[in-house]
Design a protein around this motif. Structure first.
Motif, mmCIF file in Angstrom:
data_model
loop_
_atom_site.group_PDB
_atom_site.id
_atom_site.type_symbol
_atom_site.label_atom_id
_atom_site.label_comp_id
_atom_site.label_asym_id
_atom_site.label_seq_id
_atom_site.Cartn_x
_atom_site.Cartn_y
_atom_site.Cartn_z
ATOM 1 N N LYS A 203 -31.095 -24.539 -31.455
ATOM 2 C CA LYS A 203 -32.055 -23.278 -32.021
ATOM 3 C C LYS A 203 -32.814 -22.722 -31.095
ATOM 4 N N SER A 204 -33.377 -23.485 -30.021
ATOM 5 C CA SER A 204 -34.279 -22.864 -29.174
ATOM 6 C C SER A 204 -33.412 -21.933 -28.277
ATOM 7 N N GLY A 205 -32.242 -22.394 -27.891
ATOM 8 C CA GLY A 205 -31.274 -21.430 -27.134
ATOM 9 C C GLY A 205 -30.871 -20.234 -27.896
ATOM 10 N N ILE A 206 -30.780 -20.612 -29.156
ATOM 11 C CA ILE A 206 -29.988 -19.528 -29.808
ATOM 12 C C ILE A 206 -31.088 -18.392 -30.225
ATOM 13 N N LEU A 207 -32.571 -18.890 -30.442
ATOM 14 C CA LEU A 207 -33.659 -18.059 -30.455
ATOM 15 C C LEU A 207 -33.831 -17.238 -29.569
ATOM 16 N N ALA A 208 -33.576 -17.857 -28.100
ATOM 17 C CA ALA A 208 -33.817 -16.996 -26.913
ATOM 18 C C ALA A 208 -32.680 -15.805 -26.826
ATOM 19 N N ALA A 209 -31.274 -16.097 -27.350
ATOM 20 C CA ALA A 209 -30.568 -15.085 -27.302
ATOM 21 C C ALA A 209 -31.009 -14.206 -28.250
ATOM 22 N N VAL A 210 -31.446 -14.520 -29.343
ATOM 23 C CA VAL A 210 -32.054 -13.317 -30.349
ATOM 24 C C VAL A 210 -32.903 -12.410 -29.765
ATOM 25 N N VAL A 211 -33.914 -12.996 -29.070
ATOM 26 C CA VAL A 211 -35.149 -12.308 -28.386
ATOM 27 C C VAL A 211 -34.590 -11.496 -27.202
ATOM 28 N N LEU A 212 -33.735 -11.863 -26.430
ATOM 29 C CA LEU A 212 -33.108 -11.160 -25.651
ATOM 30 C C LEU A 212 -32.369 -9.945 -25.955
ATOM 31 N N GLY A 213 -31.507 -10.143 -27.112
ATOM 32 C CA GLY A 213 -30.951 -9.162 -28.019
ATOM 33 C C GLY A 213 -31.675 -7.973 -28.559
ATOM 34 N N ILE A 214 -32.966 -8.364 -29.120
ATOM 35 C CA ILE A 214 -33.884 -7.533 -29.480
ATOM 36 C C ILE A 214 -34.419 -6.711 -28.373
ATOM 37 N N GLY A 215 -34.817 -7.270 -27.186
ATOM 38 C CA GLY A 215 -35.168 -6.509 -25.972
ATOM 39 C C GLY A 215 -34.083 -5.702 -25.505
ATOM 40 N N ARG A 216 -32.852 -5.873 -25.682
ATOM 41 C CA ARG A 216 -31.593 -5.038 -25.112
ATOM 42 C C ARG A 216 -31.693 -3.892 -26.204
ATOM 43 N N ALA A 217 -31.802 -4.144 -27.458
ATOM 44 C CA ALA A 217 -31.913 -3.272 -28.284
ATOM 45 C C ALA A 217 -32.927 -2.047 -28.252
ATOM 46 N N ILE A 218 -34.081 -2.538 -28.376
ATOM 47 C CA ILE A 218 -35.221 -1.703 -28.297
ATOM 48 C C ILE A 218 -35.476 -0.908 -26.977
ATOM 49 N N GLY A 219 -34.789 -1.314 -25.984
ATOM 50 C CA GLY A 219 -34.891 -0.472 -24.617
ATOM 51 C C GLY A 219 -33.762 0.133 -24.289
#
Length: 290
Positions: A203-219
């Motif tokens: 879950k820690s790595g999956i959460l990192a994937a979600v955070v990076l996905g949010i960064g890609r989407a919002i930017g």
């Protein structure tokens, strides 16, 4: 022996300089953005800037309220996460535990290829495929011309897939095989072992994937400009057009001057603050998990 020590010291100094360059780059970017944003925030007013609902830089007097763009960015990013994260996570699980090897040799490069497609190409895909699809499917009942929050969310959901898939698969494969084998030994099925033993451990790595996905989407900028409608107004539903923070900066920076230009830089500072907040939240969650 002295020669080897000098080589080690030189390597340490070189690596330190590389790390220092990265830190200094972030510091200088932060200093530039926030230092140029302060004059605009002082003249406009922080509360008026963040909560104002009118963006009319050419009026007399001008209005610089970015609340519509903030809400537009949050809604589009949230929609992208709802679309991209479940699909990306399930794809990563399939690639790691369910995909036959011949199919994996085809699917893995295809998912990686998605990351290399330019955003302008995604934008053309959105204009030619997603906009007519949303318009033909929903416009008769809900109105709109297809350039909407829903269309931008679908497009960004596709664009974050390679990030979510790649990092999630790596996190799943990093879980020791003993977790999966232990679950099987206790009588769990293959599917139950994967979803109840392996995924919680990753879950820690999956959460990192979600955070990076949010960064890609919002930017993201260019693809969103082409499908979101670019209307600087309060969101009126997922089938209506909006403007995001990044779109607002790109569309007006070319001709902006004086206070208008400073307000756009302040918009970038707000976006930068959102990214910092997301990363801080991720760090806190990760610390709590440990």
């Amino acid at each position: 022996m002295n020669r080897h020590k000098w080589i080690e010291k030189g390597a340490e100094a070189f690596f330190f300089l590389c790390a220092l360059t990265a830190v200094l780059s972030v510091a200088l970017i932060s200093l530039f953005v926030f230092a140029n944003a302060v004059p605009a925030l002082r003249e406009i007013g922080l509360l008026e800037f963040l909560t104002g609902t009118r963006w009319k830089p050419t009026d007399v007097p001008p209005s610089f309220g970015i609340l519509p763009m903030i809400l537009g960015s949050l809604m589009v990013t949230g929609g992208a996460i709802l679309v991209g994260v479940p699909v990306g996570l399930l794809t990563a699980v399939f690639l790691a535990y369910f995909c036959p090897k011949p199919a994996y040799r085809v699917l893995k490069p295809v998912t990686e290829l998605l990351a290399g497609i330019p955003s302008i190409v995604y934008g053309f895909f959105g204009v030619m495929v997603l906009v007519p699809l949303v318009r033909d499917t929903f416009s008769a009942r809900f109105g709109g011309d297809g350039n909407s929050i829903l269309t931008a969310s679908l497009l960004l959901g596709i664009m974050i897939l390679p990030t979510v898939i790649g990092i999630s698969e790596a996190a799943i494969r990093a879980v020791p095989d003993s977790y999966y084998e232990g679950a099987l030994a206790l009588g769990a099925t293959h599917e139950r072992s994967v979803f109840c033993a392996v995924l919680p451990a990753a879950k820690s790595g999956i959460l990192a994937a979600v955070v990076l996905g949010i960064g890609r989407a919002i930017g993201e900028t260019m693809a969103v400009i082409m499908v979101a409608g670019n209307q600087a107004r309060m969101p009126k539903g997922i089938f209506k057009g909006i403007r995001t923070l990044t779109s607002n900066i790109v569309m007006e920076m070319g001709y902006a001057a004086d206070l208008h230009r400073e307000a756009l830089i302040a918009t970038g500072a707000v976006l930068f603050f959102f990214i910092l907040l997301i990363n801080l939240a991720f760090a806190v969650l990760k610390k709590k998990q440990k």
